[in-house]
Design a protein around this motif. Structure first.
Motif, PDB file in Angstrom:
ATOM      1  N   VAL A 150      40.236  45.956  86.082  1.00 59.30           N
ATOM      2  CA  VAL A 150      39.423  44.714  85.663  1.00 59.30           C
ATOM      3  C   VAL A 150      39.916  43.629  86.687  1.00 59.30           C
ATOM      4  O   VAL A 150      41.187  43.458  86.382  1.00 59.30           O
ATOM      5  CB  VAL A 150      39.056  44.325  84.419  1.00 59.30           C
TER       6      VAL A 150
ATOM      7  N   VAL B  84      35.081  44.810  88.885  1.00 61.80           N
ATOM      8  CA  VAL B  84      36.097  45.913  88.467  1.00 61.80           C
ATOM      9  C   VAL B  84      36.437  46.577  90.079  1.00 61.80           C
ATOM     10  O   VAL B  84      35.580  46.911  90.943  1.00 61.80           O
ATOM     11  CB  VAL B  84      35.573  47.045  87.785  1.00 61.80           C
TER      12      VAL B  84
ATOM     13  N   VAL C  57      37.347  44.195  77.184  1.00 65.85           N
ATOM     14  CA  VAL C  57      38.431  44.421  78.051  1.00 65.85           C
ATOM     15  C   VAL C  57      38.857  42.835  78.411  1.00 65.85           C
ATOM     16  O   VAL C  57      38.112  42.070  78.244  1.00 65.85           O
ATOM     17  CB  VAL C  57      38.001  44.928  79.367  1.00 65.85           C
TER      18      VAL C  57
ATOM     19  N   ILE D 128      40.706  50.835  83.321  1.00 64.95           N
ATOM     20  CA  ILE D 128      39.780  51.327  82.465  1.00 64.95           C
ATOM     21  C   ILE D 128      39.521  52.650  83.027  1.00 64.95           C
ATOM     22  O   ILE D 128      39.814  53.063  84.177  1.00 64.95           O
ATOM     23  CB  ILE D 128      38.551  50.212  82.516  1.00 64.95           C
TER      24      ILE D 128
ATOM     25  N   LEU E 187      32.523  48.115  78.744  1.00 61.27           N
ATOM     26  CA  LEU E 187      33.480  47.100  79.156  1.00 61.27           C
ATOM     27  C   LEU E 187      32.831  45.779  78.298  1.00 61.27           C
ATOM     28  O   LEU E 187      33.500  44.917  77.834  1.00 61.27           O
ATOM     29  CB  LEU E 187      33.304  46.829  80.545  1.00 61.27           C
TER      30      LEU E 187
END
Length: 170
Positions: free
Chosen positions: A108, A128, A150, A156, A162
């Motif tokens: 992220v 991302v 997140v 991730i 998310l």
């Protein structure tokens, strides 16, 4: 990246490369191999003391290969992060989604929204980085940010949720 071999889908990541020595993760399992490529598409692979040879024939789209070995022949399709992102965008443009998930593992980079914030279709919700490419995931319809699951800097997994949204009824 995702590799389609017939009906099988494999998640493959390059961990390291030093000359011909390559370390790959295939579906989470690490493999150390020695790979030598010839100009004509021939490939020699050494793994655990065993030698494998293959002929790679690149198709016109550049992401599909015909792979011929001594015993078999099969088609391999490479689905990189850009192709996965485009598939996901196409899917979200057809059906509004109340969840934002990255189609592949990554990190992220930025979350430009906050919990409770009202968003419009097309607003960037999260950025991302995957495979050294930054992908912006956008709201597919109007709503509010319900949960941010997140934080910036988090690593991730593929298909991990998310952000969740409360979508407005239109």
């Amino acid at each position: 990246m995702e590799i389609h071999i017939g009906n099988r889908i494999a998640d493959i990541q390059l961990i390291s490369k030093d000359g011909n020595n390559v370390v790959l993760s295939i579906d989470g399992k690490e493999f150390e191999i020695d790979v030598v490529m010839a100009e004509n598409g021939s490939c020699s692979i050494l793994h655990d003391g065993k030698s494998f040879n293959a002929q790679l024939i690149r198709q016109e789209d550049g992401k599909t290969y015909q792979v011929d070995t001594h015993m078999s022949s099969f088609k391999v399709n490479i689905v990189d992060s850009q192709a996965k992102y485009l598939q996901m965008r196409k899917k979200t443009s057809e059906t509004p989604e109340d969840k934002i998930a990255s189609p592949m593992a990554g990190k992220v980079i930025s979350i430009p929204v906050t919990k409770g914030q009202e968003v419009k279709a097309g607003d960037v919700l999260i950025i991302v980085e995957a495979m050294k490419m930054q992908n912006s995931y956008k709201a597919s319809s109007n709503g509010t940010v319900k949960e941010i699951l997140v934080q910036e800097g988090d690593t991730i997994n593929s298909n991990q949720v998310l952000i969740t949204l409360d979508l407005f009824k239109e």
